[in-house]
Design a protein around this motif. Sequence first.
Motif, PDB file in Angstrom:
ATOM      1  N   ILE A 255       0.892  -1.318  -0.008  1.00 28.41           N
ATOM      2  CA  ILE A 255       0.110   0.076  -0.076  1.00 28.41           C
ATOM      3  C   ILE A 255       0.900   1.409  -0.029  1.00 28.41           C
ATOM      4  CG2 ILE A 255      -1.460   1.626   1.310  1.00 28.41           C
ATOM      5  CD1 ILE A 255      -2.960  -1.310   2.038  1.00 28.41           C
ATOM      6  N   THR A 256       1.962   1.122   0.834  1.00 27.71           N
ATOM      7  CA  THR A 256       2.731   2.514   0.713  1.00 27.71           C
ATOM      8  C   THR A 256       3.477   2.775  -0.432  1.00 27.71           C
ATOM      9  OG1 THR A 256       3.313   1.891   3.191  1.00 27.71           O
ATOM     10  CG2 THR A 256       5.065   3.161   1.936  1.00 27.71           C
ATOM     11  N   THR A 257       3.897   1.587  -1.322  1.00 28.11           N
ATOM     12  CA  THR A 257       4.504   1.754  -2.576  1.00 28.11           C
ATOM     13  C   THR A 257       3.424   2.240  -3.474  1.00 28.11           C
ATOM     14  OG1 THR A 257       5.797  -0.347  -2.363  1.00 28.11           O
ATOM     15  CG2 THR A 257       5.408   0.387  -4.629  1.00 28.11           C
ATOM     16  N   LEU A 258       2.058   2.038  -3.601  1.00 29.42           N
ATOM     17  CA  LEU A 258       0.969   2.340  -4.363  1.00 29.42           C
ATOM     18  C   LEU A 258       1.048   3.973  -3.892  1.00 29.42           C
ATOM     19  CD1 LEU A 258      -1.105   2.345  -6.595  1.00 29.42           C
ATOM     20  CD2 LEU A 258      -2.420   1.393  -4.777  1.00 29.42           C
ATOM     21  N   ALA A 259       0.896   4.002  -2.850  1.00 25.40           N
ATOM     22  CA  ALA A 259       0.838   5.759  -2.283  1.00 25.40           C
ATOM     23  C   ALA A 259       1.713   6.465  -2.748  1.00 25.40           C
ATOM     24  CB  ALA A 259       0.735   5.722  -0.595  1.00 25.40           C
TER      25      ALA A 259
END
Length: 112
Positions: free
Chosen positions: A61-65
């Motif tokens: 999720i952090t990578t997508l954000a």
Amino acid sequence: MQDIGTETGHTPLRDEVFRLNLTYLVLAQRLIAQDAVAASVVFGVREPLLSWLRAASIGAITTLARSPVALFTPRLPRQGAERVLAACGQSDALGSAHLTMTAVADAGESAR
């Protein structure tokens, strides 16, 4: 080119966007775990993102954000957006109840 705010010691804009995206995605994931239909309505999360978020790690999720393809976008009702925005500019005494009633009334009118 520097981000807005870096010269004055503020958080760079890209970091602010990342935090906004991360908060949005994590909250969406939490609601999906409780009620996927509600998450779809409240956050506008649709497939394939809905299924992906359901199983995603915080790292993913952090990578997508952080990615340039993810950007939180406020959603306003198609019908009556002007009324909702006008209500936001009115006295704080009206509060969120008035905004909600405005949006619900507009949704009802558009269904007719």
